[in-house]
Design a protein around this motif. Structure first.
Motif, PDB file in Angstrom:
ATOM      1  N   LEU A 233      -8.260  -8.057   2.351  1.00 53.23           N
ATOM      2  CA  LEU A 233      -7.033  -7.901   3.133  1.00 53.23           C
ATOM      3  C   LEU A 233      -7.302  -7.639   4.617  1.00 53.23           C
ATOM      4  N   THR A 234      -8.543  -7.635   5.026  1.00 53.59           N
ATOM      5  CA  THR A 234      -8.866  -7.234   6.399  1.00 53.59           C
ATOM      6  C   THR A 234      -8.097  -8.046   7.436  1.00 53.59           C
ATOM      7  N   GLY A 235      -8.029  -9.356   7.255  1.00 50.92           N
ATOM      8  CA  GLY A 235      -7.299 -10.185   8.212  1.00 50.92           C
ATOM      9  C   GLY A 235      -5.825  -9.831   8.253  1.00 50.92           C
ATOM     10  N   TYR A 261     -12.488   3.114   3.292  1.00 47.07           N
ATOM     11  CA  TYR A 261     -12.945   2.596   4.584  1.00 47.07           C
ATOM     12  C   TYR A 261     -11.786   1.982   5.365  1.00 47.07           C
ATOM     13  N   LEU A 262     -10.962   1.174   4.683  1.00 47.22           N
ATOM     14  CA  LEU A 262      -9.832   0.541   5.368  1.00 47.22           C
ATOM     15  C   LEU A 262      -8.852   1.585   5.891  1.00 47.22           C
ATOM     16  N   TYR A 270      -2.927   3.276   3.807  1.00 51.32           N
ATOM     17  CA  TYR A 270      -2.932   4.462   2.950  1.00 51.32           C
ATOM     18  C   TYR A 270      -3.460   4.075   1.576  1.00 51.32           C
ATOM     19  N   VAL A 271      -3.989   5.048   0.847  1.00 52.09           N
ATOM     20  CA  VAL A 271      -4.635   4.756  -0.438  1.00 52.09           C
ATOM     21  C   VAL A 271      -4.248   5.773  -1.502  1.00 52.09           C
ATOM     22  N   ASP A 272      -4.399   5.358  -2.758  1.00 51.71           N
ATOM     23  CA  ASP A 272      -4.326   6.297  -3.878  1.00 51.71           C
ATOM     24  C   ASP A 272      -5.277   5.820  -4.967  1.00 51.71           C
ATOM     25  N   VAL A 273      -5.468   6.646  -5.979  1.00 48.81           N
ATOM     26  CA  VAL A 273      -6.283   6.257  -7.134  1.00 48.81           C
ATOM     27  C   VAL A 273      -5.443   6.360  -8.415  1.00 48.81           C
ATOM     28  N   GLY A 274      -4.145   6.062  -8.285  1.00 48.99           N
ATOM     29  CA  GLY A 274      -3.281   6.037  -9.450  1.00 48.99           C
ATOM     30  C   GLY A 274      -3.762   5.016 -10.458  1.00 48.99           C
ATOM     31  N   LEU A 275      -3.325   5.156 -11.684  1.00 48.64           N
ATOM     32  CA  LEU A 275      -3.743   4.338 -12.814  1.00 48.64           C
ATOM     33  C   LEU A 275      -5.145   4.707 -13.274  1.00 48.64           C
TER      34      LEU A 275
END
Length: 360
Positions: A233-235, A261-262, A270-275
């Motif tokens: 997804l960087t681009g 890192y992103l 933003y991030v999560d570790v759901g699931l």
């Protein structure tokens, strides 16, 4: 730790036999081999340890005893007990997947004794459009999406399932959209998986200014995990970083370090570790610790991604709280963090970041 579950689904409303229960307790689309059980997993052990007492059973109850008690109580009471045991203040619910089988927003709120707000699944809006022409697809989608997001707090794309995260990061032209819509309509409007239309949906979501959720990483075998690495997804993240839209990378495992890192380098990620936290069970502290390595603490959120089983709403909250306390408590005892900082970060990750980003 007060929690806002920033991404989940409803719980099933029908009684479940063993086969149906086990199908909802795995991301596999196939049953266990003969003589084997999905209860023999980290998630299965966690259900027997932590959900059994909520249903008045001893910890580590036998699977048959657990399922019998579930049937005895009935789906409504099981949902009420487990959802309330989660002690979540607010659920942000994606109701765009198999909606007729699950508690809807008001039903979920009543069962859980909590607030429920909506997340709009972009692909579901497109697939629900009435009769439309290829030339009129873009305008029809825009009108339908405006209506759908009027009471929502975010939008979501499952492009990871329908194509992969290696899509062209730039929005398609109106002519490209019309041509792609024509191809889709001539095919009889099947599941929307055209990469041009998927890009158009994502950018239509960006234009609404709400947080954009993207499935990343782990999921059922309908996706190709190799094409679900968030680094792909960087681009797109470069193209959206000045658009004043937050991009929420959901689940992320086993790419949660890449996602961290992103979140570290892009101000709107933003991030999560759901699931994953549910499925790794006793190993949840390791995953939570890794999610806190590189991502700034104002970029990490809690989610369960619970679907179907109210056990997953309860376990997601319980396991996350336990893992966060284990990890940060160890850092406090080692003198690496102060207790006050651990509490403050817990407030951010548990609910504060969601309140800010979703403007709750």
């Amino acid at each position: 730790m007060r929690l806002i579950d920033h991404h989940c689904h409803g719980a099933v409303t029908d009684p479940l036999d063993r086969a149906r229960f086990e199908s909802l307790a795995t991301e596999s689309d196939r049953p266990a081999p003969p003589g084997c059980s999905m209860f023999d997993s980290q998630l299965g052990f966690a259900v027997r340890r932590w959900c059994a007492p909520v249903l008045d059973l001893e910890p580590h109850a036998d699977p048959e005893a657990y399922l019998a008690r579930r049937r005895e109580l009935g789906a409504a009471e099981v949902n009420r007990r487990l959802l309330r045991a989660a002690d979540v203040d607010m659920f942000l619910v994606d109701s765009g997947y198999r909606p007729g089988e699950l508690l809807d927003g008001p039903e979920m709120a009543a069962a859980a004794g909590a607030e429920v707000r909506g997340i709009v699944r972009l692909e579901a809006v497109a697939e629900a459009l009435p009769e439309v022409t290829a030339a009129g697809f873009a305008d029809a989608l825009s009108a339908a999406l405006d209506l759908a997001v009027a009471s929502a707090v975010g939008v979501k794309s499952i492009v990871a399932y329908r194509y992969g995260l290696d899509f062209d990061p730039l929005p398609p032209s109106r002519r490209e959209v019309a041509r792609a819509a024509g191809r889709w309509l001539r095919r009889g409007r099947p599941r929307l998986d055209d990469p041009v239309l998927l890009r158009h949906l994502i950018w239509a979501g960006v234009e609404r200014g709400l947080p954009l959720q993207l499935h990343v990483g782990f999921g059922d075998p309908d996706l190709d995990l190799a094409r679900c690495d968030p680094l792909l997804l960087t681009g797109f993240l470069r193209a959206t970083r000045d658009r004043d839209v937050s991009v929420m990378l959901l689940h992320c495992y086993p790419f949660h370090r890449q996602a961290g890192y992103l979140a570290h380098v892009f101000p709107h990620v933003y991030v999560d570790v759901g699931l994953a936290v549910n499925h790794v069970g006793a190993r949840a502290p390791a995953v939570v610790a890794e999610s806190l390595e590189l991502a700034p603490f104002h970029k990490v959120l809690y989610s369960s991604d619970a679907f179907g089983l109210a056990e997953l709403h309860h376990l997601g909250a319980l396991a996350f709280r336990q893992a966060f306390e284990t990890v940060t408590g160890g850092w406090v005892r080692a003198g690496r963090w102060s207790a006050a900082d651990a509490t403050r970060v817990g407030d951010l990750v548990g609910s504060g970041n969601a309140q800010r980003v979703y403007r709750l």
